[in-house]
Motif scaffolding. Sequence first.
Motif, mmCIF file in Angstrom:
data_model
loop_
_atom_site.group_PDB
_atom_site.id
_atom_site.type_symbol
_atom_site.label_atom_id
_atom_site.label_comp_id
_atom_site.label_asym_id
_atom_site.label_seq_id
_atom_site.Cartn_x
_atom_site.Cartn_y
_atom_site.Cartn_z
ATOM 1 N N HIS A 20 0.864 -1.096 0.026
ATOM 2 C CA HIS A 20 -0.183 -0.058 -0.071
ATOM 3 C C HIS A 20 0.869 1.248 -0.072
ATOM 4 O O HIS A 20 1.875 1.382 0.797
ATOM 5 N N THR A 21 0.679 1.974 -0.951
ATOM 6 C CA THR A 21 1.520 3.341 -0.942
ATOM 7 C C THR A 21 0.876 4.548 -0.332
ATOM 8 O O THR A 21 1.514 5.660 -0.055
ATOM 9 N N GLU A 22 -0.354 4.598 0.139
ATOM 10 C CA GLU A 22 -0.845 5.965 0.743
ATOM 11 C C GLU A 22 -0.489 5.806 2.143
ATOM 12 O O GLU A 22 -0.410 4.516 3.013
ATOM 13 N N PRO A 23 -0.581 6.824 2.933
ATOM 14 C CA PRO A 23 -0.223 6.610 4.458
ATOM 15 C C PRO A 23 -1.434 6.294 5.201
ATOM 16 O O PRO A 23 -2.674 6.404 4.809
ATOM 17 N N PHE A 24 -1.330 5.356 6.041
ATOM 18 C CA PHE A 24 -2.244 5.000 7.024
ATOM 19 C C PHE A 24 -2.512 5.730 8.363
ATOM 20 O O PHE A 24 -1.351 6.403 8.624
ATOM 21 N N PRO A 25 -3.500 5.789 8.789
ATOM 22 C CA PRO A 25 -3.829 6.608 10.121
ATOM 23 C C PRO A 25 -2.989 6.060 11.304
ATOM 24 O O PRO A 25 -2.640 4.756 11.365
ATOM 25 N N ALA A 26 -2.385 7.026 11.974
ATOM 26 C CA ALA A 26 -1.385 6.388 13.214
ATOM 27 C C ALA A 26 -1.861 5.454 13.905
ATOM 28 O O ALA A 26 -1.191 4.432 14.539
ATOM 29 N N ASP A 27 -3.205 5.457 14.165
ATOM 30 C CA ASP A 27 -3.714 4.606 15.457
ATOM 31 C C ASP A 27 -4.001 3.179 14.759
ATOM 32 O O ASP A 27 -3.757 2.240 15.324
ATOM 33 N N PHE A 28 -4.319 3.195 13.436
ATOM 34 C CA PHE A 28 -4.304 2.098 12.632
ATOM 35 C C PHE A 28 -2.911 1.439 12.509
ATOM 36 O O PHE A 28 -2.597 -0.061 12.985
ATOM 37 N N LEU A 29 -1.857 2.161 12.283
ATOM 38 C CA LEU A 29 -0.571 1.774 12.168
ATOM 39 C C LEU A 29 -0.063 1.122 13.732
ATOM 40 O O LEU A 29 0.688 0.010 13.757
ATOM 41 N N LEU A 30 -0.478 1.804 14.760
ATOM 42 C CA LEU A 30 0.239 1.107 16.010
ATOM 43 C C LEU A 30 -0.749 -0.104 16.265
ATOM 44 O O LEU A 30 -0.093 -1.034 16.978
ATOM 45 N N ARG A 31 -1.897 -0.244 15.996
ATOM 46 C CA ARG A 31 -2.629 -1.586 16.241
ATOM 47 C C ARG A 31 -1.965 -2.687 15.156
ATOM 48 O O ARG A 31 -1.608 -3.908 15.755
ATOM 49 N N LEU A 32 -1.454 -2.183 13.962
ATOM 50 C CA LEU A 32 -0.967 -3.195 13.295
ATOM 51 C C LEU A 32 0.327 -3.827 13.822
ATOM 52 O O LEU A 32 0.773 -4.638 13.770
ATOM 53 N N TYR A 33 0.987 -2.619 14.333
ATOM 54 C CA TYR A 33 2.355 -2.837 14.758
ATOM 55 C C TYR A 33 2.587 -3.912 15.942
ATOM 56 O O TYR A 33 3.047 -4.861 15.910
#
Length: 88
Positions: A20-33
């Motif tokens: 995926h080339t578009e930025p993800f929302p920060a809260d989503f990234l934290l959960r993915l992480y």
Amino acid sequence: MMSKELEIEFDAAVERVNAHTEPFPADFLLRLYAYYKKATNDYGRPSSRKQIINAFKTNALFQVKDISEDEAKQEYINLVNNYFLYRK
């Protein structure tokens, strides 16, 4: 879901996120992480140069401490599927 099927779906979800080339929302990234780290049994400390980012990552990891690796894989898959479902 059988472990092998879960692993295949998890790997596909990881690939989808990485492609995926578009930025993800920060809260989503934290959960993915957090789910990714738990799913892959990677308990290394967050290594951002910014302490506040490390604090957020550590908190995210703390929130998933009581789930299994398979549960983390399934939650990661669910997050990815839901994100892309609603982005269409």
